[in-house]
Design a protein around this motif. Structure first.
Motif, PDB file in Angstrom:
ATOM      1  N   SER A  24       0.830  -1.206   0.000  1.00 39.39           N
ATOM      2  CA  SER A  24       0.000   0.000   0.000  1.00 39.39           C
ATOM      3  C   SER A  24       0.861   1.250   0.000  1.00 39.39           C
ATOM      4  O   SER A  24       0.603   2.207  -0.752  1.00 39.39           O
ATOM      5  N   SER A  36       2.547   1.611  -3.372  1.00 42.00           N
ATOM      6  CA  SER A  36       1.611   2.113  -4.375  1.00 42.00           C
ATOM      7  C   SER A  36       1.467   3.626  -4.270  1.00 42.00           C
ATOM      8  O   SER A  36       1.416   4.336  -5.288  1.00 42.00           O
ATOM      9  N   ALA A  37       1.410   4.153  -3.037  1.00 40.16           N
ATOM     10  CA  ALA A  37       1.327   5.598  -2.843  1.00 40.16           C
ATOM     11  C   ALA A  37       2.593   6.301  -3.343  1.00 40.16           C
ATOM     12  O   ALA A  37       2.523   7.377  -3.951  1.00 40.16           O
ATOM     13  N   ALA A  43       2.383   6.458  -7.089  1.00 40.62           N
ATOM     14  CA  ALA A  43       1.347   7.405  -7.503  1.00 40.62           C
ATOM     15  C   ALA A  43       1.859   8.841  -7.405  1.00 40.62           C
ATOM     16  O   ALA A  43       1.636   9.660  -8.316  1.00 40.62           O
ATOM     17  N   CYS A  49      -4.124   9.154  -1.410  1.00 44.94           N
ATOM     18  CA  CYS A  49      -3.417   7.875  -1.244  1.00 44.94           C
ATOM     19  C   CYS A  49      -3.076   7.612   0.219  1.00 44.94           C
ATOM     20  O   CYS A  49      -3.116   6.465   0.675  1.00 44.94           O
ATOM     21  N   CYS A  50      -2.760   8.662   0.952  1.00 46.95           N
ATOM     22  CA  CYS A  50      -2.442   8.493   2.372  1.00 46.95           C
ATOM     23  C   CYS A  50      -3.697   8.221   3.196  1.00 46.95           C
ATOM     24  O   CYS A  50      -3.695   7.337   4.065  1.00 46.95           O
ATOM     25  N   ALA A  94      -4.979   4.489   2.512  1.00 48.11           N
ATOM     26  CA  ALA A  94      -4.007   3.424   2.250  1.00 48.11           C
ATOM     27  C   ALA A  94      -4.283   2.166   3.063  1.00 48.11           C
ATOM     28  O   ALA A  94      -3.981   1.057   2.627  1.00 48.11           O
ATOM     29  N   VAL A 125     -11.677   6.993  -2.564  1.00 52.33           N
ATOM     30  CA  VAL A 125     -10.980   8.022  -3.335  1.00 52.33           C
ATOM     31  C   VAL A 125     -11.950   8.703  -4.306  1.00 52.33           C
ATOM     32  O   VAL A 125     -11.909   9.928  -4.506  1.00 52.33           O
ATOM     33  N   ALA A 173      -5.677   9.696  -8.833  1.00 51.64           N
ATOM     34  CA  ALA A 173      -5.522   8.778  -7.699  1.00 51.64           C
ATOM     35  C   ALA A 173      -6.564   7.668  -7.749  1.00 51.64           C
ATOM     36  O   ALA A 173      -6.271   6.508  -7.423  1.00 51.64           O
ATOM     37  N   TRP A 217      -5.552   5.252 -10.456  1.00 52.86           N
ATOM     38  CA  TRP A 217      -4.356   4.534 -10.018  1.00 52.86           C
ATOM     39  C   TRP A 217      -4.703   3.438  -9.007  1.00 52.86           C
ATOM     40  O   TRP A 217      -4.230   2.300  -9.134  1.00 52.86           O
ATOM     41  N   THR A 218      -5.501   3.774  -8.005  1.00 54.82           N
ATOM     42  CA  THR A 218      -5.855   2.759  -7.001  1.00 54.82           C
ATOM     43  C   THR A 218      -6.732   1.662  -7.593  1.00 54.82           C
ATOM     44  O   THR A 218      -6.636   0.501  -7.195  1.00 54.82           O
ATOM     45  N   ARG A 260      -4.727  -1.609  -7.063  1.00 57.85           N
ATOM     46  CA  ARG A 260      -5.240  -2.300  -5.872  1.00 57.85           C
ATOM     47  C   ARG A 260      -6.675  -2.781  -6.108  1.00 57.85           C
ATOM     48  O   ARG A 260      -7.619  -2.317  -5.473  1.00 57.85           O
TER      49      ARG A 260
END
Length: 713
Positions: free
Chosen positions: A373, A376-377, A380, A407-408, A411, A420, A513, A516-517, A521
């Motif tokens: 996790s 990944s952040a 990103a 992202c934080c 996570a 998100v 974001a 991306w997630t 993920r």
């Protein structure tokens, strides 16, 4: 629809007043961005004083650390933008990893330090010489908002966390009483029971964070210790209930009638669970005094089979069931007593439930998933920053900042993408509201009192929804982003193109974001649950092996903590072989293996060999599950090994009393003779084997009776 309560209105008005106070002081002090002080109030405010204080303290520390990092890293790396992007990403990812490895309020320090650094550093790349002034002013603005939120929240009608703790535990007590009624009636499956089990685990998990804030609520250390003890007892109830369910299914649902006296005992335990919770302490008796619990324990002891009765499977099964029923009574009495002490903030407590494995504090973290996790952040942030640099968009720093924040924030979630996207949605809403205010409302405002009046209605209405968990994210983001996007300054200066250029960057970063997630993920809770289950199998392997265990108490705490993480991730089901029930059985197998390992030193050689075969069979089976990654069929040879060990131990249980008496006389005559094996040790070994038999083979819950012992020569 449930309308806001008076407490919600009071919180909203207090928060709005604190935000206006922070904005007024910021304008008077001519801070560069006074609206940050206003936004900070909404970020740190909480309906409860303790939560506000803890969040305020940790936000101040995190802001100072992040601002210091920005001052440290911007000058040497600003001429190398891509290297600078990597430094920012690695800093944020490292602090994020530390934050998600801490499940207390203290994690907020690391979270804030992680994304405050890009929040200050990225906009300053166009003017690196002003980084120190920017860091100082941003810190001043945030600290101003923190001070205003803390002072107003603590001075005006403060609300304490302790009553909320009682409210949450009361909901847990109601669910626990229902779960006990179903389990003690022989019912283990069903979606209603499964959903209740999930609520019990979620409540226990939620209390961990709440208790970390309780210390800031002027709660006495002894009351805080009792609250921690209550959560520990609440954690134990589900595994104990689960351990009772399988043997009761045999005793109540078998071909033979239940043992005499068992059904009335179960009915009285259910009735005791359903009794209203006491709220007052009797000064003439200890807080943990409970005559009903004492009576139930006496009845449990009276139903225990005699040593001859332990020679049969029914006797061994009844003994194991009664032993666990006593544990259930002890734990429930502890929970009730601790609740009374916490409610009244006074009273003495002596724990009724004691076990050699209790007392550990270790938590379980899936470091692999947490590292993934955080990684990944990092990617990103680096990729979004690189895209910003390549585009040459001057105001694009806001896109990278909000991508980093999103992202934080999420996570630690198994499925962060929906949250998100919600962040993106409410940020877009905030842009619209800010635009309306900036170009329609504010041109008519000529002084600060009029500004307060114009802000009052929407911000107070939004604030009433912040205390509600289902609306917290949406309303908090709307309030914070609206205050930020309006960008209140000392004088009115609004340009539509500038507004759109700067405030569309944030939603663009959040949209990145989200994509991306969604791509990196996509696994969901199923993967997280599967990894937790495989980790549990590894601990079963350790428990049944000959490898030394560094700390049995911490191993136990880690296994229970992991189980509380597995249950909420599994959907409610009416399947009795549901993964949640199997996970309880895995935990019981590990506990029974640890008990057998501890008892090995006290068993006779013949008994020891049979127990060792069982432990080796358990170790080999779960090692196979770990290696193949999925639960395997339990080999029939393990069933045979357990039945042979039960045969040896039940024979020993029937003969142990006379044997012990003979050995006592022999030991008196010959001091060099080995010590006799106490009846309690034989019973403990028997209970462990019965529990292991039921956990491994729940479909075949009636093994053949052990053969009669051969007559003595």
């Amino acid at each position: 629809m449930t309308y806001p309560t008076s407490r919600d209105w009071i919180f909203s008005v207090k928060t709005f007043a604190a935000s206006m106070l922070a904005l007024y002081i910021g304008l008077k002090l001519e801070l560069p961005r006074p609206y940050w002080a206003m936004a900070t109030v909404y970020i740190v405010s909480n309906p409860f004083v303790g939560a506000t204080r803890s969040k305020a303290l940790y936000r101040a520390l995190g802001t100072m650390i992040g601002a210091s990092a920005a001052v440290l890293f911007v000058p040497p790396f600003v001429e190398s933008p891509y290297l600078f992007s990597a430094v920012v990403a690695l800093w944020t990812g490292t602090l994020l990893f530390l934050a998600i490895n801490d499940r207390t309020a203290r994690s907020y320090v690391f979270m804030l330090a992680g994304y405050t650094m890009p929040l200050i550093a990225l906009p300053s790349v166009m003017d690196p010489a002003g980084i120190f002034d920017l860091a100082v002013s941003r810190t001043e603005e945030i600290v101003l908002g923190i001070v205003c939120a803390s002072v107003v929240g603590g001075a005006i009608l403060p609300s304490r966390l302790a009553p909320t703790l009682i409210e949450r535990t009361d909901a847990w007590f109601r669910d626990a009483a229902f779960y006990a009624k179903e389990t003690l009636s022989g019912r283990m499956g069903g979606k209603t029971i499964s959903a209740c089990r999930q609520r019990l685990a979620i409540t226990v998990n939620g209390l961990e964070f709440l208790l970390s804030q309780l210390a800031y609520d002027h709660t006495r250390p002894d009351v805080l210790a009792r609250a921690q003890a209550l959560r520990g007892r609440m954690q134990l109830l589900l595994p104990i209930m689960s351990a009772i369910g399988d043997p009761l299914a045999v005793l109540l649902g078998g071909k033979n009638p239940p043992p005499p006296g068992l059904e009335p005992l179960l009915a009285d335990i259910i009735k005791w669970f359903d009794e209203p919770l006491s709220t007052r302490i009797d000064e003439s008796a200890p807080a943990d005094a409970d005559p009903q619990a004492d009576a139930l324990r006496s009845r449990i002891a009276s139903l225990q089979p005699d040593p001859d009765g332990l020679r049969t499977w029914e006797g061994a099964l009844l003994s194991s069931t009664l032993w666990r029923l006593k544990q259930l009574v002890d734990v429930w009495q502890d929970c009730r007593a601790l609740r009374v002490i916490i409610t009244n903030e006074q009273g003495r407590w002596q724990p009724r439930y004691r076990h050699w494995r209790l007392g550990g504090t270790q938590q379980y973290f899936d470091r692999g998933m947490l590292l993934f996790s955080a990684g990944s952040a990092v990617l990103a942030i680096f990729i979004s920053s690189s895209l910003w640099i390549a585009s040459g968009w001057n105001d694009g720093a806001s896109a990278v900042v909000l991508a980093a924040v999103a992202c934080c924030f999420f996570a630690a979630l198994d499925e962060p993408a929906p949250q998100v996207f919600a962040f993106f949605t409410y940020t877009c809403l905030a842009v619209v509201l800010a635009g309306l205010y900036l170009f329609v409302v504010l041109p008519t405002v000529h002084d600060f009192p009029m500004l307060v009046i114009m802000f009052a209605v929407p911000f107070i209405l939004i604030g009433t929804l912040i205390p509600r968990p289902q609306f917290n994210l949406a309303t908090m983001l709307t309030a914070v982003n609206t205050a930020t996007f309006i960008s209140i300054q000392g004088t009115y200066d609004a340009n539509f193109l500038t507004f759109m250029n700067s405030n569309l960057a944030g939603p663009a970063g959040l949209l990145f974001a989200f994509v991306w997630t969604r791509v990196t993920r996509p696994f969901g809770a199923e993967l997280a649950a599967a990894r937790l289950v495989r980790s549990a199998w590894r601990d079963v392997v350790l428990s049944a092996s000959t490898r030394p265990v560094a700390d049995h108490k911490n191993l136990t705490a880690r296994m229970i903590d992991r189980l509380m993480q597995i249950i909420p991730r599994l959907a409610a089901s009416d399947d009795q072989r549901h993964p949640a029930i199997d996970s309880f059985r895995d935990l019981r197998i590990a506990f029974n293996a640890l008990d057998l390992r501890r008892l090995r030193r006290r068993l006779h050689d013949a008994d020891l060999a049979s127990v060792d075969r069982v432990l080796e069979g358990v170790r080999a089976y779960f090692q196979q599950c770990v290696e193949r990654g999925v639960r395997q069929p339990v080999p029939a040879s393990l069933e045979t090994s357990i039945d042979l060990a039960l045969d040896r131990i039940t024979r020993r249980g029937g003969a142990v009393q006379s044997e012990a008496e003979a050995q006592v006389h022999a030991a008196a005559a010959q001091p060099g003779q080995p010590r006799p094996v106490p009846v309690r040790q034989i019973r403990d070994a028997l209970h462990a084997l019965v529990g292991m038999r039921l956990s491994l083979f729940p479909e075949t819950l009636t093994p053949g009776l052990p053969p009669e012992p051969e007559p003595a020569a």
